[in-house]
Design a protein around this motif. Structure first.
Motif, mmCIF file in Angstrom:
data_model
loop_
_atom_site.group_PDB
_atom_site.id
_atom_site.type_symbol
_atom_site.label_atom_id
_atom_site.label_comp_id
_atom_site.label_asym_id
_atom_site.label_seq_id
_atom_site.Cartn_x
_atom_site.Cartn_y
_atom_site.Cartn_z
ATOM 1 N N GLU A 18 0.822 -1.207 0.000
ATOM 2 C CA GLU A 18 0.000 0.000 0.000
ATOM 3 C C GLU A 18 0.857 1.259 0.000
ATOM 4 O O GLU A 18 0.599 2.203 -0.729
ATOM 5 C CB GLU A 18 -0.930 0.006 1.218
ATOM 6 N N THR A 19 1.894 1.282 0.831
ATOM 7 C CA THR A 19 2.737 2.466 0.900
ATOM 8 C C THR A 19 3.947 2.364 -0.024
ATOM 9 O O THR A 19 4.681 3.306 -0.190
ATOM 10 C CB THR A 19 3.258 2.690 2.331
ATOM 11 N N ASP A 80 -4.374 12.807 4.713
ATOM 12 C CA ASP A 80 -5.232 11.898 5.479
ATOM 13 C C ASP A 80 -5.296 10.582 4.722
ATOM 14 O O ASP A 80 -5.935 10.482 3.685
ATOM 15 C CB ASP A 80 -6.627 12.502 5.648
ATOM 16 N N LYS A 81 -4.645 9.588 5.263
ATOM 17 C CA LYS A 81 -4.495 8.312 4.560
ATOM 18 C C LYS A 81 -5.847 7.650 4.313
ATOM 19 O O LYS A 81 -6.194 7.333 3.174
ATOM 20 C CB LYS A 81 -3.581 7.399 5.383
ATOM 21 N N GLN A 84 -6.201 4.974 1.748
ATOM 22 C CA GLN A 84 -5.684 5.247 0.411
ATOM 23 C C GLN A 84 -4.157 5.159 0.403
ATOM 24 O O GLN A 84 -3.504 5.382 1.422
ATOM 25 C CB GLN A 84 -6.115 6.639 -0.046
ATOM 26 N N LEU A 86 -0.333 6.228 -0.102
ATOM 27 C CA LEU A 86 0.385 7.504 -0.032
ATOM 28 C C LEU A 86 0.849 7.949 -1.417
ATOM 29 O O LEU A 86 0.882 9.133 -1.713
ATOM 30 C CB LEU A 86 1.588 7.379 0.899
ATOM 31 N N SER A 145 1.245 3.469 9.421
ATOM 32 C CA SER A 145 0.434 4.653 9.687
ATOM 33 C C SER A 145 -0.987 4.500 9.165
ATOM 34 O O SER A 145 -1.247 3.798 8.190
ATOM 35 C CB SER A 145 1.087 5.881 9.044
ATOM 36 N N VAL A 149 -1.346 11.525 8.226
ATOM 37 C CA VAL A 149 0.093 11.268 8.153
ATOM 38 C C VAL A 149 0.788 12.586 7.843
ATOM 39 O O VAL A 149 0.518 13.208 6.809
ATOM 40 C CB VAL A 149 0.438 10.224 7.071
#
Length: 241
Positions: A18-19, A80-81, A84, A86, A145, A149
């Motif tokens: 995801e990140t 604001d994650k 979603q 990054l 996180s 963030v």
């Protein structure tokens, strides 16, 4: 050439899809540029050819400066994650967590709305949600996180350094496996780079990155070969606090 060494590494590990946090590990090749090399060698033998990779890291267009009088500037990015991505890919080697590429997600949207604080490849993440972090700590925080963030990033300063062909550089550098630039791992007492550093507020230091050679930007493996070649005439270095 003296002091060439090799460190075996595996492929990069994705900590979190995801990140898109990428672990690079140690450098696959290191070369000591205290002497003038005629070719890149590893333990007395020619270095093996690089294995092809699916994609090379993004290298940003830069506007280099000949000399600077201030250290790198810091800025904050807040998103604001909320489930979603990054939208960045990072590397972490030793104490640095550096943005390798901006992909798609929240941070590209932040960049569009905040062009004066746009996150770029080469920026170094020093805090996550107000907590000072370095290297793997920063990557772990990004992967774990949720919700808001906030990142504190350091924009590197750029140094364009003319090189006299045939004279020692006085640094040790390492290729980074699919990483950002070539890492400066040691600055020696004698050589062109130590001479350049003298009496300058902004100087080349360990953990800085060489991002272009003779005006050409390329992957880490290509830059490594170019830095080690006897035809090296100019280095573009990203330097960090």
């Amino acid at each position: 050439m003296t002091g060439a060494a090799v460190v075996a590494v595996g492929r990069p590990v994705i900590v979190s899809p995801e990140t898109q946090v990428v672990k690079l590990g140690e450098s696959p090749k290191g070369v000591d540029l205290g002497d003038v090399p005629s070719a890149v060698e590893v333990q007395g033998k020619a270095a093996p050819p690089e294995q092809p990779v699916a994609a090379k890291p993004e290298v940003p267009a830069v506007q280099p400066i000949a000399e600077a009088t201030a250290r790198s500037a810091s800025f904050t990015c807040s998103v604001d994650k909320n489930g979603q991505p990054l939208g960045i890919r990072v590397e972490y080697v030793r104490d640095k967590c550096i943005v390798l590429a901006v992909t798609s997600g929240l941070i590209p949207a932040w960049n569009n709305a905040n062009p004066d604080k746009a996150v770029r490849p080469g920026d170094c993440i020093s805090q996550v949600n107000g907590e000072a972090v370095s290297g793997a700590q920063a990557a772990d925080k990004l992967a774990q996180s949720a919700g808001k963030v906030e990142l504190l990033l350091e924009r590197p300063q750029e140094l364009r350094i003319p090189i006299q062909v045939g004279e020692v550089l006085g640094i040790k550098v390492s290729e980074l496996l699919e990483g950002f630039g070539v890492e400066v791992t040691e600055v020696k007492q004698d050589g062109q780079i130590p001479s350049f550093n003298k009496d300058k507020q902004l100087a080349v230091r360990p953990s800085d990155r060489i991002v272009a050679v003779n005006g050409k930007q390329a992957s880490s493996s290509e830059l490594f070969e170019m830095v080690a070649a006897s035809s090296c005439q100019e280095l573009l270095v990203y330097t960090y606090s």
